[in-house]
Motif scaffolding. Structure first.
Motif, mmCIF file in Angstrom:
data_model
loop_
_atom_site.group_PDB
_atom_site.id
_atom_site.type_symbol
_atom_site.label_atom_id
_atom_site.label_comp_id
_atom_site.label_asym_id
_atom_site.label_seq_id
_atom_site.Cartn_x
_atom_site.Cartn_y
_atom_site.Cartn_z
ATOM 1 N N LEU A 183 80.830 -18.373 67.644
ATOM 2 C CA LEU A 183 80.189 -18.824 68.984
ATOM 3 C C LEU A 183 78.529 -18.649 69.150
ATOM 4 O O LEU A 183 78.100 -19.689 69.189
ATOM 5 C CB LEU A 183 80.894 -18.138 70.014
ATOM 6 N N ALA A 241 76.909 -20.954 66.528
ATOM 7 C CA ALA A 241 76.900 -22.339 67.156
ATOM 8 C C ALA A 241 75.564 -22.301 67.997
ATOM 9 O O ALA A 241 74.854 -23.201 68.139
ATOM 10 C CB ALA A 241 78.095 -22.710 67.756
ATOM 11 N N LEU A 242 75.450 -21.298 69.093
ATOM 12 C CA LEU A 242 74.491 -21.397 69.962
ATOM 13 C C LEU A 242 73.250 -21.218 69.341
ATOM 14 O O LEU A 242 71.905 -21.714 69.652
ATOM 15 C CB LEU A 242 74.408 -20.113 70.778
ATOM 16 N N LEU A 244 75.088 -25.930 75.227
ATOM 17 C CA LEU A 244 76.400 -26.274 74.559
ATOM 18 C C LEU A 244 77.537 -26.036 75.685
ATOM 19 O O LEU A 244 77.470 -25.073 76.137
ATOM 20 C CB LEU A 244 76.809 -25.348 73.413
ATOM 21 N N ARG A 290 81.249 -25.903 77.465
ATOM 22 C CA ARG A 290 82.458 -24.868 77.128
ATOM 23 C C ARG A 290 83.120 -25.628 76.100
ATOM 24 O O ARG A 290 83.567 -25.202 75.442
ATOM 25 C CB ARG A 290 83.121 -24.075 78.293
ATOM 26 N N LEU A 328 81.966 -25.517 72.493
ATOM 27 C CA LEU A 328 82.090 -24.208 72.074
ATOM 28 C C LEU A 328 83.619 -24.013 71.542
ATOM 29 O O LEU A 328 84.036 -23.510 70.692
ATOM 30 C CB LEU A 328 81.470 -23.328 73.076
ATOM 31 N N THR A 334 84.221 -25.536 68.441
ATOM 32 C CA THR A 334 83.677 -24.834 67.445
ATOM 33 C C THR A 334 84.650 -23.661 66.957
ATOM 34 O O THR A 334 85.002 -23.422 66.037
ATOM 35 C CB THR A 334 82.383 -24.083 67.821
ATOM 36 N N VAL A 347 86.429 -19.147 76.323
ATOM 37 C CA VAL A 347 84.987 -19.188 76.036
ATOM 38 C C VAL A 347 84.150 -18.109 76.926
ATOM 39 O O VAL A 347 83.358 -17.309 76.359
ATOM 40 C CB VAL A 347 84.025 -20.486 76.204
#
Length: 232
Positions: free
Chosen positions: A161, A164-165, A173, A175, A178, A181, A195
């Protein structure tokens, strides 16, 4: 794949079935039948992933998970006869990377194991680099996070997570994005609340109050973003 997998369950029939399906896919399997044996096996076998039943003799699965998380980021797929949404969120919040209710399909378990292993590995070097968020370093190549020079122990899901951010470079992004992801777009049953649980645990480990975030910002009604980031 030849990755070592630890299967922890006190039901010999389940252990035998899961072992058969995993070995058929090329995994090396070790087993444990109670919580204390599981802790010993994690240390001795150094598995790449643990399949952990919740209801175990000697020491229950949650106690095992909490002790494992004190020193290890090994991915954990939790099994439980308790499969409500609240149970799944609680299991994830305690550090599990996936949660599969009983009775389950062994074939589905294998698919989830492969997915968790993929998520916990670097993305083939395509996202290699070190990014900074104030005094935080996110090393995508080494799969490591350092705050003020000290390593912060994150679960594979938490790291995924955060990565990704960071790679979104300040874009918000959602929820759902995410969740994709973490679980892939096919995992439609995953809960957006998951999340929030991961983000809360991330903030706790990074000593970041939600009211005054230095790294991860909540965008009301939209999702999350990082405050700033620069490749090192």
């Amino acid at each position: 794949m030849n990755a070592p997998i630890l299967v922890v369950d006190d039901d010999p029939k389940i252990v035998s079935l899961v072992r058969m399906y995993l070995e058929r896919e090329g995994f090396r399997v070790t087993t444990a039948g109670d919580g204390r044996a599981a802790l010993s096996a994690v240390e001795a076998a150094q598995p790449k992933l643990v399949i952990l039943d919740l209801m175990l003799p000697e020491l229950d699965g949650l106690a095992v998970l909490r002790q494992v998380r004190e020193s290890s980021r090994v991915p954990v797929v939790m099994l439980s006869a308790r499969g409500s949404a609240a149970d799944r969120v609680f299991g994830i919040s305690e550090g599990a990377d996936d949660y599969l209710p009983k009775p389950f399909s062994p074939a589905e378990l294998v698919v989830r194991v492969k997915a968790v292993l993929r998520r916990s590995s670097p993305d083939g070097g395509s996202a290699a680099g070190v990014f900074t968020l104030d005094d935080l370093e996110v090393d995508l190549e080494r799969v490591e996070v350092r705050r003020k020079g000290r390593v912060v122990s994150l679960t594979p899901a938490e790291f995924k997570l955060l990565a990704a951010l960071v790679l979104a470079r300040g874009r918000v992004l959602s929820r759902q994005a995410l969740l994709d992801t973490l679980y892939g777009p096919a995992q439609g049953e995953a809960l957006e609340r998951t999340v929030d649980v991961h983000i809360a645990r991330l903030r706790d480990k990074l000593s970041e109050p939600a009211a005054d975030p230095r790294y991860i910002v909540t965008v009301r009604g939209a999702g999350y973003r990082v405050r700033c980031e620069q490749p090192a």
